[in-house]
Design an enzyme around this catalytic site. Structure first.
Site, short mmCIF file in Angstrom:
data_model
loop_
_atom_site.label_atom_id
_atom_site.label_comp_id
_atom_site.label_asym_id
_atom_site.label_seq_id
_atom_site.Cartn_x
_atom_site.Cartn_y
_atom_site.Cartn_z
N HIS A 1 44.70 61.16 6.40
CA HIS A 1 43.49 62.27 6.33
C HIS A 1 42.10 61.66 5.60
CE1 HIS A 1 41.94 66.00 5.22
NE2 HIS A 1 42.80 66.64 5.83
N HIS B 1 42.28 66.57 15.20
CA HIS B 1 42.19 67.53 14.36
C HIS B 1 43.30 68.60 14.63
CE1 HIS B 1 40.26 70.53 11.64
NE2 HIS B 1 39.29 70.87 12.24
N ASP C 1 49.99 68.37 10.00
CA ASP C 1 50.56 68.51 11.23
C ASP C 1 51.66 67.64 11.54
OD1 ASP C 1 48.21 69.83 12.17
OD2 ASP C 1 47.13 68.14 11.89
N1 CMC Z 1 47.92 55.61 11.63
C1 CMC Z 1 47.54 54.32 11.58
N2 CMC Z 1 46.36 53.72 11.08
C2 CMC Z 1 45.53 54.78 10.55
C3 CMC Z 1 45.82 56.12 10.66
C4 CMC Z 1 47.06 56.45 11.17
N3 CMC Z 1 46.99 57.93 11.44
N4 CMC Z 1 44.79 57.01 10.02
C5 CMC Z 1 43.81 56.15 9.79
N5 CMC Z 1 44.33 54.74 10.00
C6 CMC Z 1 43.83 53.42 9.44
C7 CMC Z 1 42.54 53.24 10.30
O1 CMC Z 1 43.02 52.31 11.51
C8 CMC Z 1 41.83 52.37 9.55
O2 CMC Z 1 42.40 51.20 9.16
P1 CMC Z 1 40.93 49.92 8.97
O3 CMC Z 1 40.21 50.13 7.94
O4 CMC Z 1 42.17 48.74 8.91
O5 CMC Z 1 40.38 49.76 10.40
C9 CMC Z 1 41.96 53.37 8.08
O6 CMC Z 1 43.10 53.82 8.25
C10 CMC Z 1 40.83 54.52 7.95
O7 CMC Z 1 40.76 55.22 9.11
P2 CMC Z 1 39.51 56.04 9.60
O8 CMC Z 1 39.73 56.33 11.13
O9 CMC Z 1 38.15 55.37 9.17
O10 CMC Z 1 39.82 57.26 8.74
P3 CMC Z 1 39.15 58.60 9.10
O11 CMC Z 1 39.19 59.18 7.71
O12 CMC Z 1 38.02 58.53 9.63
O13 CMC Z 1 40.31 59.29 9.81
C11 CMC Z 1 41.88 60.96 10.57
C12 CMC Z 1 40.93 60.50 9.33
C13 CMC Z 1 42.67 62.19 10.03
C14 CMC Z 1 41.22 60.95 11.94
C15 CMC Z 1 42.92 59.59 10.86
O14 CMC Z 1 43.75 59.41 9.78
C16 CMC Z 1 43.88 59.91 12.14
O15 CMC Z 1 43.26 59.70 13.34
N6 CMC Z 1 45.10 60.46 11.71
C17 CMC Z 1 45.72 60.72 12.92
C18 CMC Z 1 45.57 61.92 13.52
C19 CMC Z 1 46.08 63.35 12.65
O16 CMC Z 1 47.03 63.14 12.05
N7 CMC Z 1 44.88 64.21 12.27
C20 CMC Z 1 45.28 65.37 11.64
C21 CMC Z 1 44.50 65.42 10.40
S1 CMC Z 1 44.88 66.61 9.13
C22 CMC Z 1 44.76 68.04 9.84
C23 CMC Z 1 43.45 68.35 10.60
O17 CMC Z 1 42.36 68.07 10.16
O18 CMC Z 1 43.51 68.95 11.73
#
Ligand code: CMC
Length: 443
Positions: free
Chosen positions: A308, A269, A364
């Site tokens: 996201h 986050h 971010d």
């Molecule tokens: N890099 C590589 N693969 C990713 C990423 C990433 N940053 N984010 C999601 N994926 C892939 C993930 O591996 C999954 O793949 P598969 O379906 O093949 O297993 C798919 O995309 C869906 O991922 P998820 O974890 O189910 O998605 P989510 O909606 O639960 O997660 C998130 C959202 C923001 C936590 C995630 O995208 C992430 O970890 N991003 C990196 C951390 C980040 O930049 N966070 C800041 C978010 S924006 C500001 C805030 O909220 O603070």
């Protein structure tokens, strides 16, 4: 039969149920409870870990269309606010629901500004932290500690009290953040200068040294203001959900905000901008990008600052920041990480993995590069996120408190553990190896 209903057939019993569809596409989870196999059956419920497809509230604060990359506060597009508004005016909009006229703006600014001082005991509280404490840990603790300074804040159903706590917290959080920063540097705390703007005063409390009056650079002051506008609210994100969930048991808002800051602390986050910078530094040069992309695609790691839960398109805040970075660099000098970031984005957005997963840069990805150029250490990045998000948290909390449909947040679970077992004396329990296997997965 009405058009706006959903007909469900329970194939276990052959019974049909009509469930109303509200708000153009929402069914009430409690309407599923009537679907039972018999009198003793609890009824159907939904399983939705992490609320991927569950609305927990009805809100008027922020609108996001994740597929189109749209973000609006109270109906106003983020792009217009970032260009024309300032943080305090945007905070008024978020908290009160309308843009202020001049008289209301002046009063709001005055009311926030007179709350920038903190009780002297907060300084002593701060002194108790180790010199190398993370400022986010200090911030969440001192915001929680405000609860002990303002026992009147427990009157959460009193409108005037809610207003007062909102002004207090928006006023004091830059001071607490700056004290935390100065503590890590071993520098004396700087008291607020109420002649400066909200962000100008923050810069002064952070960076003032021996000069009699600190004059913030107007470009950096405005840059921080824009960053604050972009971070002011983002509907039901993890920290706002924490604010509402903790608030639902009706403690004072300082306790709730402390929980929200804790939620923001995590690398998925508000900690993501720090993680994104560390990743860019680790990449080190444009030539090393393909190797990192390969690791990400093999599932070894995530691209921080990408992806996201809601945006399946470019995060509009990242778009604004990418352009804004150049203005900041004219004052601070170029942060070389921007070149790696831009190239990383270019390569990722042409790659099938990122296209098919709809992964785009989020806020971010570029914010940390700007903060770093402005001279902030990485540990301050999430703190700089928490300061403006305070207005969003308070608006969302007040909305929750006033919502007659809201009750204590208490999810259901699907129990997958053992059924009834009976206690056995210690001598007659399973052999060590079996026991080890059973507990090795537990904490
Ligand atoms: N890099 C590589 N693969 C990713 C990423 C990433 N940053 N984010 C999601 N994926 C892939 C993930 O591996 C999954 O793949 P598969 O379906 O093949 O297993 C798919 O995309 C869906 O991922 P998820 O974890 O189910 O998605 P989510 O909606 O639960 O997660 C998130 C959202 C923001 C936590 C995630 O995208 C992430 O970890 N991003 C990196 C951390 C980040 O930049 N966070 C800041 C978010 S924006 C500001 C805030 O909220 O603070």
């Amino acid at each position: 039969m009405a058009n706006n209903t959903l007909t469900i057939t329970d194939n276990r019993t052959g019974k049909k149920y009509d469930v109303p569809i509200e708000e153009g596409g929402v069914i009430r989870a409690m309407d599923l409870r009537q679907i039972k196999t018999g009198a003793d059956d609890f009824g159907l419920m939904t399983y939705d870990p992490s609320f991927g497809n569950t609305a927990s509230c009805r809100s008027r604060v922020t609108y996001i269309d994740g597929d189109k990359g749209i973000l609006r506060y109270r109906g106003y597009p983020i792009e217009e606010l970032a260009e024309k508004s300032n943080y305090l005016e945007t905070a008024y909009l978020i908290v009160k629901g309308e843009l202020p006229d001049q008289a209301h703006y002046d009063r709001w600014k005055h009311n926030i500004t007179i709350h920038t001082m903190v009780h002297e005991n907060i300084k002593m509280f701060m002194e108790g932290f180790r010199y190398d404490s993370h400022p986010m840990g200090m911030l969440l603790s001192t915001v929680g500690a405000l609860s002990t300074f303002y026992p009147d804040a427990s009157a959460i159903h009193d409108l005037e009290s809610r207003r007062l706590q909102t002004r207090r917290l928006i006023g004091k959080i830059p001071t607490l953040a700056a004290f935390a920063f100065r503590h890590t540097r071993g520098l004396p705390y700087v008291y607020p200068d109420n002649d400066l703007s909200y962000t100008g005063n923050l810069l002064a409390m952070l960076f003032k040294m021996t000069e009699l009056t600190y004059k913030p650079n107007p470009v950096l002051e405005r840059a921080l203001d824009v960053l604050f506008i972009l971070h002011a609210d983002h509907e039901q994100n993890c920290s706002t959900n924490a604010m509402r969930a903790v608030g639902s048991s009706q403690p004072d808002p300082y306790a709730c905000a402390s929980a929200a800051i804790s939620a923001l602390y995590g690398p998925l986050h508000g900690g993501a901008n720090e993680a994104a910078i560390r990743m860019l530094m680790e990449i080190g040069s444009v030539s090393a990008i393909p190797a990192l992309i390969k690791k990400v695609k093999e599932g070894e790691r995530r691209l921080m600052g990408f992806g996201h839960r809601v945006y399946k398109n470019y995060d509009p805040r990242a778009k604004i920041l990418k352009h804004f970075a150049e203005q900041v660099f004219e004052v601070t000098g170029r942060n070389p990480l921007i070149d790696i970031a831009v190239e990383l984005e270019r390569i990722a957005l042409q790659d099938d993995y990122f296209i098919s997963h709809k992964l785009y840069p989020n806020v971010d990805f570029y914010s940390g590069i700007i903060y770093q150029a402005m001279g902030f250490p990485m540990t301050m990045f999430p703190v700089l996120f928490a300061i403006p998000r305070t207005s969003g948290w308070m608006a969302q909390w007040a909305e929750m408190v006033r919502d007659p449909e809201q009750k204590i947040a208490r999810p259901r679970q699907v129990y997958i553990g053992e059924s009834t077992r009976h206690y056995t004396p210690i001598q007659s329990r399973p052999k060590p190896t079996q026991h080890e296997d059973a507990v090795s997965e537990a904490i």
